[in-house]
Design a protein around this motif. Sequence first.
Motif, PDB file in Angstrom:
ATOM      1  N   VAL A  79       0.868  -1.177   0.000  1.00  0.00           N
ATOM      2  CA  VAL A  79       0.000   0.000   0.000  1.00  0.00           C
ATOM      3  C   VAL A  79       0.900   1.220   0.000  1.00  0.00           C
ATOM      4  N   HIS A  80       0.769   2.058  -1.029  1.00  0.00           N
ATOM      5  CA  HIS A  80       1.619   3.243  -1.142  1.00  0.00           C
ATOM      6  C   HIS A  80       0.846   4.349  -1.850  1.00  0.00           C
ATOM      7  N   ASN A  81       1.408   5.552  -1.858  1.00  0.00           N
ATOM      8  CA  ASN A  81       0.706   6.708  -2.415  1.00  0.00           C
ATOM      9  C   ASN A  81       1.162   7.052  -3.831  1.00  0.00           C
ATOM     10  N   ASN A  82       1.748   6.094  -4.513  1.00  0.00           N
ATOM     11  CA  ASN A  82       2.102   6.226  -5.936  1.00  0.00           C
ATOM     12  C   ASN A  82       3.197   7.258  -6.184  1.00  0.00           C
ATOM     13  N   GLN A  83       4.054   7.487  -5.185  1.00  0.00           N
ATOM     14  CA  GLN A  83       5.158   8.421  -5.355  1.00  0.00           C
ATOM     15  C   GLN A  83       6.475   7.722  -5.687  1.00  0.00           C
ATOM     16  N   LEU A  84       6.543   6.423  -5.466  1.00  0.00           N
ATOM     17  CA  LEU A  84       7.795   5.684  -5.629  1.00  0.00           C
ATOM     18  C   LEU A  84       7.736   4.831  -6.896  1.00  0.00           C
ATOM     19  N   PRO A  85       8.425   5.244  -7.949  1.00  0.00           N
ATOM     20  CA  PRO A  85       8.371   4.531  -9.225  1.00  0.00           C
ATOM     21  C   PRO A  85       8.789   3.071  -9.175  1.00  0.00           C
ATOM     22  N   PRO A  86       9.773   2.648  -8.349  1.00  0.00           N
ATOM     23  CA  PRO A  86      10.212   1.243  -8.399  1.00  0.00           C
ATOM     24  C   PRO A  86       9.114   0.225  -8.158  1.00  0.00           C
ATOM     25  N   ILE A  87       8.137   0.558  -7.306  1.00  0.00           N
ATOM     26  CA  ILE A  87       7.069  -0.417  -7.027  1.00  0.00           C
ATOM     27  C   ILE A  87       6.219  -0.645  -8.271  1.00  0.00           C
ATOM     28  N   ASN A  88       5.782   0.435  -8.899  1.00  0.00           N
ATOM     29  CA  ASN A  88       4.953   0.287 -10.101  1.00  0.00           C
ATOM     30  C   ASN A  88       5.727  -0.342 -11.251  1.00  0.00           C
ATOM     31  N   GLU A  89       6.993   0.019 -11.381  1.00  0.00           N
ATOM     32  CA  GLU A  89       7.805  -0.558 -12.456  1.00  0.00           C
ATOM     33  C   GLU A  89       7.991  -2.056 -12.256  1.00  0.00           C
TER      34      GLU A  89
ATOM     35  N   THR B 267       9.077 -15.615 -15.024  1.00  0.00           N
ATOM     36  CA  THR B 267       8.751 -14.800 -13.864  1.00  0.00           C
ATOM     37  C   THR B 267       8.127 -15.637 -12.760  1.00  0.00           C
ATOM     38  N   GLY B 268       7.184 -16.480 -13.099  1.00  0.00           N
ATOM     39  CA  GLY B 268       6.523 -17.306 -12.103  1.00  0.00           C
ATOM     40  C   GLY B 268       7.491 -18.231 -11.406  1.00  0.00           C
ATOM     41  N   ASN B 269       8.436 -18.801 -12.148  1.00  0.00           N
ATOM     42  CA  ASN B 269       9.410 -19.686 -11.531  1.00  0.00           C
ATOM     43  C   ASN B 269      10.316 -18.950 -10.567  1.00  0.00           C
ATOM     44  N   HIS B 270      10.551 -17.683 -10.877  1.00  0.00           N
ATOM     45  CA  HIS B 270      11.487 -16.919 -10.057  1.00  0.00           C
ATOM     46  C   HIS B 270      10.834 -16.401  -8.786  1.00  0.00           C
ATOM     47  N   LEU B 271       9.613 -15.857  -8.908  1.00  0.00           N
ATOM     48  CA  LEU B 271       8.982 -15.214  -7.765  1.00  0.00           C
ATOM     49  C   LEU B 271       7.857 -16.023  -7.142  1.00  0.00           C
ATOM     50  N   GLY B 272       7.450 -17.095  -7.771  1.00  0.00           N
ATOM     51  CA  GLY B 272       6.279 -17.812  -7.315  1.00  0.00           C
ATOM     52  C   GLY B 272       6.515 -18.754  -6.163  1.00  0.00           C
ATOM     53  N   GLU B 273       7.735 -18.842  -5.648  1.00  0.00           N
ATOM     54  CA  GLU B 273       8.014 -19.777  -4.568  1.00  0.00           C
ATOM     55  C   GLU B 273       7.337 -19.327  -3.272  1.00  0.00           C
ATOM     56  N   HIS B 274       7.633 -18.138  -2.806  1.00  0.00           N
ATOM     57  CA  HIS B 274       6.988 -17.584  -1.610  1.00  0.00           C
ATOM     58  C   HIS B 274       7.184 -16.068  -1.601  1.00  0.00           C
ATOM     59  N   PRO B 275       6.388 -15.362  -0.810  1.00  0.00           N
ATOM     60  CA  PRO B 275       6.411 -13.905  -0.859  1.00  0.00           C
ATOM     61  C   PRO B 275       7.710 -13.289  -0.356  1.00  0.00           C
ATOM     62  N   ALA B 276       8.524 -14.037   0.376  1.00  0.00           N
ATOM     63  CA  ALA B 276       9.782 -13.477   0.873  1.00  0.00           C
ATOM     64  C   ALA B 276      10.699 -13.083  -0.274  1.00  0.00           C
ATOM     65  N   VAL B 277      10.659 -13.869  -1.376  1.00  0.00           N
ATOM     66  CA  VAL B 277      11.480 -13.544  -2.543  1.00  0.00           C
ATOM     67  C   VAL B 277      10.971 -12.269  -3.201  1.00  0.00           C
ATOM     68  N   LEU B 278       9.636 -12.185  -3.354  1.00  0.00           N
ATOM     69  CA  LEU B 278       9.043 -10.990  -3.947  1.00  0.00           C
ATOM     70  C   LEU B 278       9.304  -9.763  -3.083  1.00  0.00           C
ATOM     71  N   LEU B 279       9.188  -9.925  -1.760  1.00  0.00           N
ATOM     72  CA  LEU B 279       9.451  -8.810  -0.857  1.00  0.00           C
ATOM     73  C   LEU B 279      10.895  -8.347  -0.990  1.00  0.00           C
ATOM     74  N   TYR B 280      11.813  -9.304  -1.115  1.00  0.00           N
ATOM     75  CA  TYR B 280      13.214  -8.926  -1.294  1.00  0.00           C
ATOM     76  C   TYR B 280      13.402  -8.101  -2.571  1.00  0.00           C
ATOM     77  N   GLU B 281      12.752  -8.530  -3.652  1.00  0.00           N
ATOM     78  CA  GLU B 281      12.863  -7.800  -4.923  1.00  0.00           C
ATOM     79  C   GLU B 281      12.373  -6.352  -4.763  1.00  0.00           C
ATOM     80  N   ILE B 282      11.244  -6.180  -4.072  1.00  0.00           N
ATOM     81  CA  ILE B 282      10.681  -4.844  -3.907  1.00  0.00           C
ATOM     82  C   ILE B 282      11.603  -3.970  -3.061  1.00  0.00           C
ATOM     83  N   LEU B 283      12.029  -4.505  -1.915  1.00  0.00           N
ATOM     84  CA  LEU B 283      12.901  -3.722  -1.034  1.00  0.00           C
ATOM     85  C   LEU B 283      14.236  -3.410  -1.699  1.00  0.00           C
ATOM     86  N   ASN B 284      14.749  -4.367  -2.447  1.00  0.00           N
ATOM     87  CA  ASN B 284      16.025  -4.156  -3.139  1.00  0.00           C
ATOM     88  C   ASN B 284      15.912  -3.023  -4.157  1.00  0.00           C
TER      89      ASN B 284
END
Length: 315
Positions: A95-105, A118-135
């Motif tokens: 949940v964000h206010n659409n000010q940070l481009p990396p999330i939408n990109e 993409t599914g093979n890379h991120l579909g394992e569990h949300p911790a991988v996806l969360l890492y991608e977003i934070l990174n």
Amino acid sequence: MRIEKHIKINDFGTGLKWVCVDAPGQKQIDWLKQNFAFNELDLTDCLPSSQRPKLTEYDDYIFMILQFPYYSSATGEIEASEVDFFIGRNFLITVHNNQLPPINELFRKYNNKKKKDTGNHLGEHPAVLLYEILNDLLHYCFPILNHINQDIDAIETKIFNIDHNKIDIIREIMRIKHNIVYFRKAMQAHKSIIQKLISRSEKLFATHKLQVYYNNLVNHTKDIWDFLENYKDTINALHETHESLVSQHLNQIIKTLTIFSVVVFPLTLFASVFGMNTVNSMPFINSPYGFWYIIGIMFLAMLGMIFYFKHKKWI
């Protein structure tokens, strides 16, 4: 399931879903309440307002609030932009206010159905996806740091250029200080929050397998903080230098005016004395060259004051 405006869902086809809310309002919060069993206070924290960074652990999900710097090109100022995370076993909600481009990109990137891996890379569990977003969000900070560094270099050049307006320099220094303060405000809790996430998320997913990656995020936060500390010390030093130069310049002006006043003082004194209405006792009053005698005395007195200041090396 009806999807509200400003809510996007990316289904990776492996049971993992990424729900991205890019403009939280009451309708969007009500939708989350209807479709997920989240704590009421957590949902309230997602409404537009500035919340402190935190991490709250529940039996079936983790709620996390982080702030990231947002640079406004219109004002040249940095503000803290909030991102809220709901992390479960098979979902991740941002949940964000659409000010940070990396999330939408990143959402658009992994929503592209043509990227079959993409599914093979991120579909394992949300911790991988969360890492991608934070990174991506942390890497987004480094260009902003570079911009601050360029501003500091530019103001350093202006400080030692006497042609630049001193008021404009002060305003620029204050703007840079404002940016550093808000950048630090956004980043100061990242290290502790991510470390808490590593230690408390084990029961939801195998975080220990990703600990190396999350430790890399912690290192990023340390690097960003070190840059900010360096920039803070540098701009403070430049501010002190500018104040010293302004003070020195002001002292020089006062010194010049003081010397001028002292040099002119004999002229004023003689003019006042000879302007008295005591005609009979006034010297040179009956002499045909009296005026020039008086002018000569005044001139000699002025030269004497100038010679005195020269001897003292004050001018």
